[in-house]
Design a protein around this motif. Sequence first.
Motif, PDB file in Angstrom:
ATOM      1  N   MET A   1      28.588  70.341  37.133  1.00  7.56           N
ATOM      2  CA  MET A   1      27.947  71.527  36.628  1.00  7.56           C
ATOM      3  C   MET A   1      28.897  72.242  35.671  1.00  7.56           C
ATOM      4  O   MET A   1      30.059  72.439  35.973  1.00  7.56           O
ATOM      5  CB  MET A   1      27.587  72.442  37.800  1.00  7.56           C
ATOM      6  N   ARG A   2      28.380  72.622  34.508  1.00  7.03           N
ATOM      7  CA  ARG A   2      29.189  73.355  33.531  1.00  7.03           C
ATOM      8  C   ARG A   2      29.297  74.809  33.936  1.00  7.03           C
ATOM      9  O   ARG A   2      28.364  75.404  34.442  1.00  7.03           O
ATOM     10  CB  ARG A   2      28.557  73.273  32.154  1.00  7.03           C
ATOM     11  N   THR A   3      30.446  75.393  33.663  1.00 12.87           N
ATOM     12  CA  THR A   3      30.630  76.813  33.927  1.00 12.87           C
ATOM     13  C   THR A   3      31.151  77.487  32.671  1.00 12.87           C
ATOM     14  O   THR A   3      31.716  76.851  31.786  1.00 12.87           O
ATOM     15  CB  THR A   3      31.631  77.058  35.073  1.00 12.87           C
ATOM     16  N   LEU A   4      30.955  78.782  32.622  1.00 13.14           N
ATOM     17  CA  LEU A   4      31.454  79.580  31.511  1.00 13.14           C
ATOM     18  C   LEU A   4      32.773  80.213  31.906  1.00 13.14           C
ATOM     19  O   LEU A   4      33.075  80.341  33.088  1.00 13.14           O
ATOM     20  CB  LEU A   4      30.441  80.682  31.176  1.00 13.14           C
ATOM     21  N   PRO A   5      33.567  80.653  30.942  1.00 21.38           N
ATOM     22  CA  PRO A   5      34.804  81.342  31.274  1.00 21.38           C
ATOM     23  C   PRO A   5      34.503  82.591  32.087  1.00 21.38           C
ATOM     24  O   PRO A   5      33.474  83.229  31.904  1.00 21.38           O
ATOM     25  CB  PRO A   5      35.403  81.709  29.918  1.00 21.38           C
ATOM     26  N   THR A   6      35.405  82.933  33.002  1.00 24.57           N
ATOM     27  CA  THR A   6      35.179  84.107  33.837  1.00 24.57           C
ATOM     28  C   THR A   6      35.469  85.406  33.094  1.00 24.57           C
ATOM     29  O   THR A   6      34.967  86.450  33.471  1.00 24.57           O
ATOM     30  CB  THR A   6      36.051  84.058  35.107  1.00 24.57           C
ATOM     31  N   ALA A   7      36.261  85.363  32.061  1.00 24.47           N
ATOM     32  CA  ALA A   7      36.564  86.567  31.287  1.00 24.47           C
ATOM     33  C   ALA A   7      36.551  86.216  29.803  1.00 24.47           C
ATOM     34  O   ALA A   7      37.089  85.208  29.396  1.00 24.47           O
ATOM     35  CB  ALA A   7      37.925  87.129  31.680  1.00 24.47           C
ATOM     36  N   VAL A   8      35.914  87.053  29.040  1.00 24.45           N
ATOM     37  CA  VAL A   8      35.842  86.862  27.600  1.00 24.45           C
ATOM     38  C   VAL A   8      36.375  88.133  26.962  1.00 24.45           C
ATOM     39  O   VAL A   8      35.998  89.234  27.351  1.00 24.45           O
ATOM     40  CB  VAL A   8      34.394  86.604  27.139  1.00 24.45           C
ATOM     41  N   THR A   9      37.247  87.964  25.993  1.00 23.93           N
ATOM     42  CA  THR A   9      37.817  89.126  25.317  1.00 23.93           C
ATOM     43  C   THR A   9      37.217  89.280  23.925  1.00 23.93           C
ATOM     44  O   THR A   9      36.602  88.350  23.398  1.00 23.93           O
ATOM     45  CB  THR A   9      39.344  88.982  25.197  1.00 23.93           C
ATOM     46  N   ALA A  10      37.392  90.444  23.345  1.00 23.61           N
ATOM     47  CA  ALA A  10      36.853  90.716  22.013  1.00 23.61           C
ATOM     48  C   ALA A  10      37.268  89.656  20.988  1.00 23.61           C
ATOM     49  O   ALA A  10      36.430  89.214  20.200  1.00 23.61           O
ATOM     50  CB  ALA A  10      37.242  92.113  21.560  1.00 23.61           C
ATOM     51  N   PRO A  11      38.539  89.222  20.962  1.00 19.07           N
ATOM     52  CA  PRO A  11      38.894  88.182  19.984  1.00 19.07           C
ATOM     53  C   PRO A  11      38.114  86.882  20.181  1.00 19.07           C
ATOM     54  O   PRO A  11      37.835  86.171  19.218  1.00 19.07           O
ATOM     55  CB  PRO A  11      40.389  87.962  20.218  1.00 19.07           C
ATOM     56  N   ASP A  12      37.724  86.573  21.429  1.00 18.41           N
ATOM     57  CA  ASP A  12      36.934  85.370  21.682  1.00 18.41           C
ATOM     58  C   ASP A  12      35.578  85.438  20.990  1.00 18.41           C
ATOM     59  O   ASP A  12      34.983  84.424  20.677  1.00 18.41           O
ATOM     60  CB  ASP A  12      36.703  85.176  23.182  1.00 18.41           C
ATOM     61  N   LEU A  13      35.080  86.648  20.765  1.00 18.57           N
ATOM     62  CA  LEU A  13      33.765  86.842  20.167  1.00 18.57           C
ATOM     63  C   LEU A  13      33.839  87.310  18.723  1.00 18.57           C
ATOM     64  O   LEU A  13      32.833  87.695  18.137  1.00 18.57           O
ATOM     65  CB  LEU A  13      32.960  87.849  21.001  1.00 18.57           C
ATOM     66  N   ALA A  14      35.016  87.236  18.138  1.00 20.07           N
ATOM     67  CA  ALA A  14      35.209  87.724  16.766  1.00 20.07           C
ATOM     68  C   ALA A  14      34.317  86.985  15.766  1.00 20.07           C
ATOM     69  O   ALA A  14      33.881  87.570  14.786  1.00 20.07           O
ATOM     70  CB  ALA A  14      36.668  87.606  16.358  1.00 20.07           C
ATOM     71  N   GLY A  15      34.006  85.726  16.020  1.00 20.12           N
ATOM     72  CA  GLY A  15      33.185  84.954  15.087  1.00 20.12           C
ATOM     73  C   GLY A  15      31.698  84.992  15.398  1.00 20.12           C
ATOM     74  O   GLY A  15      30.916  84.295  14.765  1.00 20.12           O
ATOM     75  N   ALA A  16      31.310  85.819  16.363  1.00 14.37           N
ATOM     76  CA  ALA A  16      29.900  85.877  16.750  1.00 14.37           C
ATOM     77  C   ALA A  16      29.062  86.534  15.659  1.00 14.37           C
ATOM     78  O   ALA A  16      29.431  87.564  15.122  1.00 14.37           O
ATOM     79  CB  ALA A  16      29.751  86.652  18.058  1.00 14.37           C
ATOM     80  N   ASN A  17      27.938  85.907  15.352  1.00  9.70           N
ATOM     81  CA  ASN A  17      26.958  86.480  14.419  1.00  9.70           C
ATOM     82  C   ASN A  17      25.834  87.065  15.257  1.00  9.70           C
ATOM     83  O   ASN A  17      24.925  86.356  15.677  1.00  9.70           O
ATOM     84  CB  ASN A  17      26.415  85.410  13.468  1.00  9.70           C
ATOM     85  N   TRP A  18      25.908  88.353  15.519  1.00  8.59           N
ATOM     86  CA  TRP A  18      24.958  89.039  16.392  1.00  8.59           C
ATOM     87  C   TRP A  18      23.643  89.302  15.673  1.00  8.59           C
ATOM     88  O   TRP A  18      23.619  89.605  14.496  1.00  8.59           O
ATOM     89  CB  TRP A  18      25.554  90.361  16.872  1.00  8.59           C
TER      90      TRP A  18
END
Length: 76
Positions: A1-18
């Motif tokens: 089973m795949r899991t997601l990271p338990t903590a995500v920081t702002a830099p991890d989402l810097a490339g997100a196109n919301w």
Amino acid sequence: MRTLPTAVTAPDLAGANWFTSSYSHNGGECVEAAINLPGAVPIRDTKNVDGPVLMFLPAAWTSFVHGVRQGDFRTV
């Protein structure tokens, strides 16, 4: 089973196109999604863009969106 990271920081989402749904009508009760990140779909509140983010596996998000489009969820 795949899991997601338990903590995500702002830099991890810097490339997100919301984006918000075209059905949101800018009523202030919206969420934003980013579907351009590999392996995860982050969701956040449009009123609190620096706040917490919910992370979904792409398949789970696709299944949810499909259910919404099919009317599988009752409205409140």
